[in-house]
Design a protein around this motif. Structure first.
Motif, PDB file in Angstrom:
ATOM      1  N   PRO A 121      -2.541  21.161 -13.357  1.00 41.19           N
ATOM      2  CA  PRO A 121      -1.528  20.337 -13.448  1.00 41.19           C
ATOM      3  C   PRO A 121      -1.814  18.990 -14.288  1.00 41.19           C
ATOM      4  O   PRO A 121      -2.978  18.675 -14.560  1.00 41.19           O
ATOM      5  N   SER A 122      -0.887  18.219 -14.841  1.00 41.62           N
ATOM      6  CA  SER A 122      -1.008  17.237 -15.714  1.00 41.62           C
ATOM      7  C   SER A 122      -1.464  15.883 -14.867  1.00 41.62           C
ATOM      8  O   SER A 122      -2.443  15.225 -15.540  1.00 41.62           O
ATOM      9  N   CYS A 123      -0.917  15.790 -13.675  1.00 43.97           N
ATOM     10  CA  CYS A 123      -1.729  14.781 -12.744  1.00 43.97           C
ATOM     11  C   CYS A 123      -1.151  15.250 -11.159  1.00 43.97           C
ATOM     12  O   CYS A 123      -0.518  16.098 -11.096  1.00 43.97           O
ATOM     13  N   LEU A 124      -2.308  14.519 -10.464  1.00 38.92           N
ATOM     14  CA  LEU A 124      -2.011  14.729  -8.920  1.00 38.92           C
ATOM     15  C   LEU A 124      -1.477  13.437  -8.347  1.00 38.92           C
ATOM     16  O   LEU A 124      -2.304  12.572  -8.264  1.00 38.92           O
ATOM     17  N   PHE A 129      -3.735   8.679   2.427  1.00 39.62           N
ATOM     18  CA  PHE A 129      -4.718   9.348   3.281  1.00 39.62           C
ATOM     19  C   PHE A 129      -5.570  10.558   3.109  1.00 39.62           C
ATOM     20  O   PHE A 129      -6.225  11.059   3.990  1.00 39.62           O
ATOM     21  N   PHE A 130      -5.554  10.802   1.598  1.00 40.86           N
ATOM     22  CA  PHE A 130      -6.460  11.790   1.088  1.00 40.86           C
ATOM     23  C   PHE A 130      -7.168  11.153   0.230  1.00 40.86           C
ATOM     24  O   PHE A 130      -7.323  11.378  -0.873  1.00 40.86           O
ATOM     25  N   PRO A 131      -8.164  10.218   0.629  1.00 42.20           N
ATOM     26  CA  PRO A 131      -9.268   9.577  -0.493  1.00 42.20           C
ATOM     27  C   PRO A 131      -9.962  10.574  -1.149  1.00 42.20           C
ATOM     28  O   PRO A 131     -10.129  10.144  -2.280  1.00 42.20           O
ATOM     29  N   TRP A 132     -10.257  11.481  -0.960  1.00 48.72           N
ATOM     30  CA  TRP A 132     -11.165  12.581  -1.422  1.00 48.72           C
ATOM     31  C   TRP A 132     -10.585  13.103  -2.532  1.00 48.72           C
ATOM     32  O   TRP A 132     -10.929  13.867  -3.433  1.00 48.72           O
ATOM     33  N   ALA A 133      -9.001  12.995  -2.653  1.00 49.69           N
ATOM     34  CA  ALA A 133      -8.333  13.575  -3.771  1.00 49.69           C
ATOM     35  C   ALA A 133      -8.673  13.172  -5.148  1.00 49.69           C
ATOM     36  O   ALA A 133      -8.608  13.510  -6.119  1.00 49.69           O
ATOM     37  N   THR A 134      -9.002  11.839  -5.262  1.00 50.53           N
ATOM     38  CA  THR A 134      -9.630  11.127  -6.487  1.00 50.53           C
ATOM     39  C   THR A 134     -10.741  12.029  -7.135  1.00 50.53           C
ATOM     40  O   THR A 134     -10.640  12.326  -8.155  1.00 50.53           O
ATOM     41  N   GLU A 135     -11.869  12.315  -6.390  1.00 53.65           N
ATOM     42  CA  GLU A 135     -12.828  12.956  -6.624  1.00 53.65           C
ATOM     43  C   GLU A 135     -12.562  14.454  -6.828  1.00 53.65           C
ATOM     44  O   GLU A 135     -12.992  15.232  -8.063  1.00 53.65           O
ATOM     45  N   ALA A 136     -11.620  15.206  -6.148  1.00 52.79           N
ATOM     46  CA  ALA A 136     -11.104  16.557  -6.181  1.00 52.79           C
ATOM     47  C   ALA A 136     -10.589  16.688  -7.892  1.00 52.79           C
ATOM     48  O   ALA A 136     -10.700  17.617  -8.412  1.00 52.79           O
ATOM     49  N   ALA A 137      -9.658  15.795  -8.170  1.00 58.14           N
ATOM     50  CA  ALA A 137      -8.901  15.915  -9.081  1.00 58.14           C
ATOM     51  C   ALA A 137      -9.744  15.684 -10.493  1.00 58.14           C
ATOM     52  O   ALA A 137      -9.667  16.068 -11.612  1.00 58.14           O
ATOM     53  N   ALA A 138     -10.709  14.583 -10.497  1.00 52.20           N
ATOM     54  CA  ALA A 138     -11.788  14.289 -11.454  1.00 52.20           C
ATOM     55  C   ALA A 138     -12.631  15.640 -11.782  1.00 52.20           C
ATOM     56  O   ALA A 138     -12.912  15.638 -12.869  1.00 52.20           O
ATOM     57  N   LYS A 139     -12.981  16.597 -10.989  1.00 45.84           N
ATOM     58  CA  LYS A 139     -13.655  17.650 -11.249  1.00 45.84           C
ATOM     59  C   LYS A 139     -12.876  18.288 -12.377  1.00 45.84           C
ATOM     60  O   LYS A 139     -13.780  19.337 -12.970  1.00 45.84           O
ATOM     61  N   PHE A 140     -11.688  18.457 -12.517  1.00 49.61           N
ATOM     62  CA  PHE A 140     -11.008  19.177 -13.602  1.00 49.61           C
ATOM     63  C   PHE A 140     -10.319  18.357 -14.669  1.00 49.61           C
ATOM     64  O   PHE A 140      -9.499  18.742 -15.223  1.00 49.61           O
ATOM     65  N   GLY A 141     -10.778  17.253 -14.709  1.00 52.29           N
ATOM     66  CA  GLY A 141     -10.061  16.322 -15.592  1.00 52.29           C
ATOM     67  C   GLY A 141      -8.643  15.735 -15.471  1.00 52.29           C
ATOM     68  O   GLY A 141      -8.034  15.590 -16.383  1.00 52.29           O
ATOM     69  N   ILE A 142      -8.338  15.893 -14.170  1.00 53.46           N
ATOM     70  CA  ILE A 142      -6.945  15.518 -13.620  1.00 53.46           C
ATOM     71  C   ILE A 142      -6.810  14.083 -13.212  1.00 53.46           C
ATOM     72  O   ILE A 142      -7.435  13.730 -12.216  1.00 53.46           O
ATOM     73  N   PRO A 143      -6.045  13.137 -13.709  1.00 52.02           N
ATOM     74  CA  PRO A 143      -5.766  11.857 -13.385  1.00 52.02           C
ATOM     75  C   PRO A 143      -5.049  12.011 -11.726  1.00 52.02           C
ATOM     76  O   PRO A 143      -4.190  12.719 -11.715  1.00 52.02           O
ATOM     77  N   ARG A 144      -5.682  11.338 -11.007  1.00 49.19           N
ATOM     78  CA  ARG A 144      -4.941  11.109  -9.583  1.00 49.19           C
ATOM     79  C   ARG A 144      -4.203   9.695  -9.221  1.00 49.19           C
ATOM     80  O   ARG A 144      -4.834   8.821  -9.604  1.00 49.19           O
ATOM     81  N   LEU A 145      -3.000   9.952  -8.983  1.00 45.90           N
ATOM     82  CA  LEU A 145      -2.305   8.589  -8.748  1.00 45.90           C
ATOM     83  C   LEU A 145      -2.248   8.678  -7.044  1.00 45.90           C
ATOM     84  O   LEU A 145      -2.021   9.649  -6.578  1.00 45.90           O
ATOM     85  N   VAL A 146      -2.529   7.429  -6.487  1.00 46.81           N
ATOM     86  CA  VAL A 146      -2.419   7.260  -5.019  1.00 46.81           C
ATOM     87  C   VAL A 146      -0.957   6.953  -4.879  1.00 46.81           C
ATOM     88  O   VAL A 146      -0.235   5.973  -5.349  1.00 46.81           O
TER      89      VAL A 146
END
Length: 241
Positions: A121-124, A129-146
């Protein structure tokens, strides 16, 4: 992301599994989709049924058909010591199981990463409450919005109380204090401050909140369940803080 057309943008929404978080994400999904943005909600099978009811296609004034895809990942109830099918915080039979629920939520990282890798996806937009999502998205070069399901006022007030600890300056539970550095001269009493804050409790929840704060600083940005005209003073204060 800014140079992409609506047709090529794909938004992943990953809400926390509680009604107070799912309802605004459902509204956000319909808002994105009404502008022609490809929108996918990632959730668990039981919660997918709820989203299917609230995101049914309709014709908005924009002229776009609203189409929201729902992708499911399994919720590891039994692995985390929860009753089978207990996939929503509001379904917990006992408050003592909250820590188990948070443990199960942490175990969603691996299946989410498989979806991110597959669909790119273009972004996540993932719940705080999913703090690990930033790291998960970064693995695939996907920006994460909280995503914060609360207001700017609440976020600002909580942060000012956390930083300045004004509840330590009063002599009783009912003596009022003014929240320092917060516009509006807002008063609270010590009894209104959560016990885990004023007693400096260390547990799974407080660790999660600490991790959430750290991951937010590393994320691409923040989406708040509010709008500027509702609370401009606090929206500006949050952005400039």
């Amino acid at each position: 992301m800014g140079s992409e057309s609506h047709d090529s943008v794909h938004i992943f929404l990953f809400p926390f599994l509680a009604h107070g978080h799912m309802i605004p994400v459902s509204d956000m999904a319909k808002l994105f989709a009404s502008h022609g943005v490809k929108t996918t909600i990632v959730t668990t099978p039981q919660n997918a049924l709820r989203f299917a009811k609230t995101t049914q296609s309709r014709k908005p004034t924009s002229g776009f058909e609203i189409e929201i895809e729902i992708k499911t990942i399994e919720f590891p109830c039994e692995e985390a010591g929860l009753p089978k099918g207990c996939e929503n915080l509001d379904l917990l039979p006992s408050p003592e199981l909250v820590d188990n629920f948070l443990k199960a939520s942490r175990l969603l990282q691996a299946p989410l990463e498989l979806l991110l890798k597959e669909l790119k996806p273009s972004c996540l937009v993932a719940d705080m409450f999913f703090p690990w999502a930033t790291e998960a998205a970064a693995k695939f070069g996907i920006p994460r919005l909280v995503f914060h399901g609360t207001s700017f006022f609440s976020l600002c007030a909580s942060e000012c109380v956390r930083l300045h600890e004004p509840y330590k300056s009063v002599s009783s539970e009912t003596e009022p204090f003014v929240i320092p550095n917060l516009p509006g001269g807002i008063e609270l009493t010590r009894s209104q401050v959560p016990d885990f804050v004023k007693n400096n409790v260390v547990n799974d929840l407080t660790q999660l909140l600490k991790d959430a704060k750290e991951s937010e600083l590393k994320s691409y940005g923040v989406v708040v369940n509010s709008f500027y005209e509702l609370e401009p003073v606090y929206a500006d204060y949050y952005r400039n803080g």
